[in-house]
Design a protein around this motif. Structure first.
Motif, PDB file in Angstrom:
ATOM      1  N   SER A   2     -12.425  62.417 -37.256  1.00 58.02           N
ATOM      2  CA  SER A   2     -13.267  62.651 -36.086  1.00 58.02           C
ATOM      3  C   SER A   2     -14.674  63.089 -36.483  1.00 58.02           C
ATOM      4  CB  SER A   2     -12.627  63.716 -35.189  1.00 58.02           C
ATOM      5  OG  SER A   2     -12.521  64.946 -35.862  1.00 58.02           O
ATOM      6  N   PHE A   3     -14.812  63.631 -37.678  1.00 55.20           N
ATOM      7  CA  PHE A   3     -16.125  64.063 -38.164  1.00 55.20           C
ATOM      8  C   PHE A   3     -17.099  62.883 -38.239  1.00 55.20           C
ATOM      9  CE2 PHE A   3     -19.116  65.313 -41.562  1.00 55.20           C
ATOM     10  CZ  PHE A   3     -19.558  66.525 -41.045  1.00 55.20           C
ATOM     11  N   THR A   4     -16.559  61.663 -38.413  1.00 55.01           N
ATOM     12  CA  THR A   4     -17.394  60.467 -38.470  1.00 55.01           C
ATOM     13  C   THR A   4     -18.259  60.339 -37.223  1.00 55.01           C
ATOM     14  OG1 THR A   4     -15.655  59.330 -39.732  1.00 55.01           O
ATOM     15  CG2 THR A   4     -17.356  57.950 -38.728  1.00 55.01           C
ATOM     16  N   TRP A   5     -17.702  60.708 -36.072  1.00 55.51           N
ATOM     17  CA  TRP A   5     -18.414  60.565 -34.804  1.00 55.51           C
ATOM     18  C   TRP A   5     -19.421  61.686 -34.562  1.00 55.51           C
ATOM     19  CZ3 TRP A   5     -17.914  56.075 -32.357  1.00 55.51           C
ATOM     20  CH2 TRP A   5     -16.753  55.313 -32.573  1.00 55.51           C
ATOM     21  N   LEU A   6     -19.447  62.710 -35.424  1.00 54.98           N
ATOM     22  CA  LEU A   6     -20.289  63.875 -35.197  1.00 54.98           C
ATOM     23  C   LEU A   6     -21.344  64.076 -36.260  1.00 54.98           C
ATOM     24  CD1 LEU A   6     -17.356  66.327 -34.346  1.00 54.98           C
ATOM     25  CD2 LEU A   6     -18.770  65.072 -32.714  1.00 54.98           C
ATOM     26  N   VAL A   7     -21.209  63.386 -37.376  1.00 58.21           N
ATOM     27  CA  VAL A   7     -21.993  63.690 -38.564  1.00 58.21           C
ATOM     28  C   VAL A   7     -23.499  63.579 -38.342  1.00 58.21           C
ATOM     29  CG1 VAL A   7     -21.815  61.328 -39.447  1.00 58.21           C
ATOM     30  CG2 VAL A   7     -22.226  63.210 -41.038  1.00 58.21           C
ATOM     31  N   THR A   8     -23.950  62.679 -37.465  1.00 60.65           N
ATOM     32  CA  THR A   8     -25.394  62.503 -37.285  1.00 60.65           C
ATOM     33  C   THR A   8     -25.987  63.447 -36.248  1.00 60.65           C
ATOM     34  OG1 THR A   8     -24.939  60.695 -35.735  1.00 60.65           O
ATOM     35  CG2 THR A   8     -25.425  60.096 -38.023  1.00 60.65           C
ATOM     36  N   GLY A   9     -25.139  64.218 -35.566  1.00 59.11           N
ATOM     37  CA  GLY A   9     -25.635  65.251 -34.671  1.00 59.11           C
ATOM     38  C   GLY A   9     -26.059  64.752 -33.296  1.00 59.11           C
ATOM     39  N   PRO A  10     -26.485  65.675 -32.429  1.00 62.66           N
ATOM     40  CA  PRO A  10     -26.914  65.321 -31.075  1.00 62.66           C
ATOM     41  C   PRO A  10     -28.044  64.296 -31.080  1.00 62.66           C
ATOM     42  CG  PRO A  10     -26.644  67.691 -31.280  1.00 62.66           C
ATOM     43  CD  PRO A  10     -26.529  67.127 -32.666  1.00 62.66           C
ATOM     44  N   LYS A  11     -28.092  63.516 -30.013  1.00 64.39           N
ATOM     45  CA  LYS A  11     -29.089  62.467 -29.780  1.00 64.39           C
ATOM     46  C   LYS A  11     -28.875  61.231 -30.651  1.00 64.39           C
ATOM     47  CE  LYS A  11     -31.003  65.388 -27.004  1.00 64.39           C
ATOM     48  NZ  LYS A  11     -30.731  65.290 -25.553  1.00 64.39           N
ATOM     49  N   ARG A  12     -28.065  61.338 -31.701  1.00 66.84           N
ATOM     50  CA  ARG A  12     -27.767  60.167 -32.535  1.00 66.84           C
ATOM     51  C   ARG A  12     -26.289  59.825 -32.548  1.00 66.84           C
ATOM     52  NH1 ARG A  12     -29.634  60.655 -38.414  1.00 66.84           N
ATOM     53  NH2 ARG A  12     -28.563  58.670 -38.461  1.00 66.84           N
ATOM     54  N   SER A  13     -25.432  60.827 -32.530  1.00 71.47           N
ATOM     55  CA  SER A  13     -23.985  60.611 -32.538  1.00 71.47           C
ATOM     56  C   SER A  13     -23.524  60.083 -31.183  1.00 71.47           C
ATOM     57  CB  SER A  13     -23.272  61.923 -32.851  1.00 71.47           C
ATOM     58  OG  SER A  13     -21.989  61.961 -32.278  1.00 71.47           O
ATOM     59  N   LEU A  14     -22.703  59.035 -31.188  1.00 71.44           N
ATOM     60  CA  LEU A  14     -22.203  58.483 -29.933  1.00 71.44           C
ATOM     61  C   LEU A  14     -21.369  59.504 -29.173  1.00 71.44           C
ATOM     62  CD1 LEU A  14     -21.936  56.095 -28.009  1.00 71.44           C
ATOM     63  CD2 LEU A  14     -19.957  55.318 -29.341  1.00 71.44           C
ATOM     64  N   ALA A  15     -20.613  60.325 -29.884  1.00 69.18           N
ATOM     65  CA  ALA A  15     -19.794  61.342 -29.219  1.00 69.18           C
ATOM     66  C   ALA A  15     -20.662  62.283 -28.387  1.00 69.18           C
ATOM     67  CB  ALA A  15     -18.992  62.120 -30.254  1.00 69.18           C
ATOM     68  N   PHE A  16     -21.734  62.800 -28.972  1.00 65.59           N
ATOM     69  CA  PHE A  16     -22.609  63.710 -28.252  1.00 65.59           C
ATOM     70  C   PHE A  16     -23.379  62.997 -27.141  1.00 65.59           C
ATOM     71  CE2 PHE A  16     -22.464  66.174 -32.360  1.00 65.59           C
ATOM     72  CZ  PHE A  16     -21.756  67.252 -31.839  1.00 65.59           C
ATOM     73  N   ILE A  17     -23.747  61.758 -27.387  1.00 67.47           N
ATOM     74  CA  ILE A  17     -24.444  60.977 -26.354  1.00 67.47           C
ATOM     75  C   ILE A  17     -23.549  60.794 -25.140  1.00 67.47           C
ATOM     76  CG2 ILE A  17     -25.362  58.682 -25.804  1.00 67.47           C
ATOM     77  CD1 ILE A  17     -26.391  58.566 -28.719  1.00 67.47           C
ATOM     78  N   LEU A  18     -22.278  60.512 -25.370  1.00 64.28           N
ATOM     79  CA  LEU A  18     -21.335  60.370 -24.265  1.00 64.28           C
ATOM     80  C   LEU A  18     -21.168  61.681 -23.502  1.00 64.28           C
ATOM     81  CD1 LEU A  18     -18.587  58.136 -25.927  1.00 64.28           C
ATOM     82  CD2 LEU A  18     -20.081  57.478 -24.035  1.00 64.28           C
ATOM     83  N   VAL A  19     -21.058  62.786 -24.233  1.00 62.79           N
ATOM     84  CA  VAL A  19     -20.938  64.089 -23.579  1.00 62.79           C
ATOM     85  C   VAL A  19     -22.175  64.359 -22.717  1.00 62.79           C
ATOM     86  CG1 VAL A  19     -20.813  66.589 -23.945  1.00 62.79           C
ATOM     87  CG2 VAL A  19     -19.436  65.050 -25.346  1.00 62.79           C
ATOM     88  N   ASP A  20     -23.350  64.052 -23.245  1.00 64.66           N
ATOM     89  CA  ASP A  20     -24.590  64.261 -22.498  1.00 64.66           C
ATOM     90  C   ASP A  20     -24.648  63.415 -21.228  1.00 64.66           C
ATOM     91  OD1 ASP A  20     -25.448  66.037 -24.421  1.00 64.66           O
ATOM     92  OD2 ASP A  20     -26.701  64.586 -25.482  1.00 64.66           O
ATOM     93  N   ASN A  21     -23.860  62.342 -21.206  1.00 63.40           N
ATOM     94  CA  ASN A  21     -23.816  61.479 -20.033  1.00 63.40           C
ATOM     95  C   ASN A  21     -22.591  61.750 -19.150  1.00 63.40           C
ATOM     96  OD1 ASN A  21     -25.995  59.097 -19.959  1.00 63.40           O
ATOM     97  ND2 ASN A  21     -25.582  59.652 -22.085  1.00 63.40           N
ATOM     98  N   GLY A  22     -21.999  62.926 -19.332  1.00 64.26           N
ATOM     99  CA  GLY A  22     -20.945  63.367 -18.438  1.00 64.26           C
ATOM    100  C   GLY A  22     -19.540  62.963 -18.803  1.00 64.26           C
TER     101      GLY A  22
END
Length: 346
Positions: free
Chosen positions: A86-106
């Motif tokens: 799961s770290f693969t989806w987080l490694v690039t951090g907010p604004k770049r990681s798809l996981a964080f982008i999805l969270v930012d979009n609800g």
């Protein structure tokens, strides 16, 4: 020695260049890392039908008030690739990681860690150091890990379906599940497939050169089914490599003619029935991907019955650019998210 060479070839042949400052220390606790970025994080455990204990990581999104009134939530489950977690989806951090982008979009985002990966090294009866623990391929991830996780996520979010995001091997297991357990297809609202590793007919680079060594391994499969430091079984690698001996096919594991005859009633392994995978699939791939060639994507497009987008991303993207590329949000994620949003509004 051949197995080690093969593993390192997979890692090196599609190397991606990015600044060291963008890389997070893998020793940092994942939950702490997510919290430090300003997001909430939860850890969940799922037990599969065959006894593996999988760790799920959840980053809950903010629920849209209008949607909450109807108890409808946007839920996304992300599947990592070979040798990942799961770290693969987080490694690039907010604004770049798809996981964080999805969270930012609800979206309420869940990250699966497949058996054998960094966070899923437990079983109800088998030790991590035993041969039996590592006797699996992505076939088992498709028929056990993914269904168990979908069931758990839907129960915990009180939803009837979710959105699936997969990278590389994660897409392989999604196709395995959809073909052999089609009853789960209706539980997936939309599937975002990034560099889906399904067909390997046109695999290139050093991997193509090393494929003949896999026959040496399969001849002694019980001796070599062990784990690599990055978190994968040799059987996973073999399942991909042996597929090249049957060009244009996506098949169950090849145990050799004698065992195949006993297991499959045929000297050759049967094909996965991709025509059963009627999930709305959006496929995004790169021109310079030596593991997932555009020609192999064409084979996949010819078999999946419900492709809603198939996009060759501009530029010469390689395999890991879909996770680590500096501009992948602009090049790919924005288009994919817009389509996902469309399916969540219907």
């Amino acid at each position: 020695m051949e197995n080690m060479v093969f593993v390192f070839a997979l890692l090196l042949c599609n190397g991606v260049a990015f600044a060291a400052s963008f890389r997070q220390d893998p020793s940092v606790n994942l939950k702490t890392l997510v919290n430090d970025y300003g997001y909430a994080a939860e850890v969940h455990n799922v037990i599969t039908e065959d006894g593996y204990i999988l760790e799920l990581h959840r980053i809950p999104g903010v629920i849209n008030k209008t949607l909450s009134e109807t108890k409808k939530r946007k839920v996304a489950l992300l599947l990592h690739g070979l040798l990942g977690s799961s770290f693969t989806w987080l490694v690039t951090g907010p604004k770049r990681s798809l996981a964080f982008i999805l969270v930012d979009n609800g979206y309420d985002v869940w990250l699966l860690n497949n058996r054998g990966s960094t966070y899923s090294r437990k079983h109800i009866s088998k030790l991590e150091t035993s041969y039996g623990f590592w006797d699996f391929s992505w076939h088992e991830m498709g028929i056990y890990d993914l269904p168990a996780t979908i069931h758990y996520v839907l129960n915990n979010t009180d939803q009837s379906n979710l959105n699936l995001g997969c990278f590389s091997e994660g897409c392989t297991q999604a196709c395995v599940m959809g073909s052999l357990k089609p009853e789960y297809n209706e539980k997936i609202n939309f599937a975002l497939a990034l560099a889906p590793a399904v067909y390997w007919t046109y695999v290139g680079g050093l991997v193509r050169f090393l494929i003949p060594f896999t026959r040496i391994l399969v001849a002694n499969v019980e001796l070599f089914l062990t784990y690599e430091p990055a978190g994968a079984s040799i059987k996973q690698l073999l399942h991909y490599a042996l597929g090249t001996y049957y060009p244009g096919t996506f098949r169950l594991f090849d145990y050799g003619p004698v065992r195949n005859l006993r297991l499959y009633n045929s000297i050759s392994p049967p094909d996965y029935r991709l025509e059963n995978v009627n999930i709305p699939f959006a496929i995004y791939h790169g021109l310079n991907d030596l593991l997932v060639s555009p020609k192999d994507i064409d084979l996949l497009k010819g078999r999946l019955p419900n492709i809603v987008d198939a996009y060759l991303v501009p530029g010469k993207l390689n395999h890991y650019d879909f996770m680590l590329g500096l501009n992948i949000n602009q090049l790919c994620y924005k288009r994919a998210l817009a389509l996902m949003e469309k399916y969540n509004q219907e």
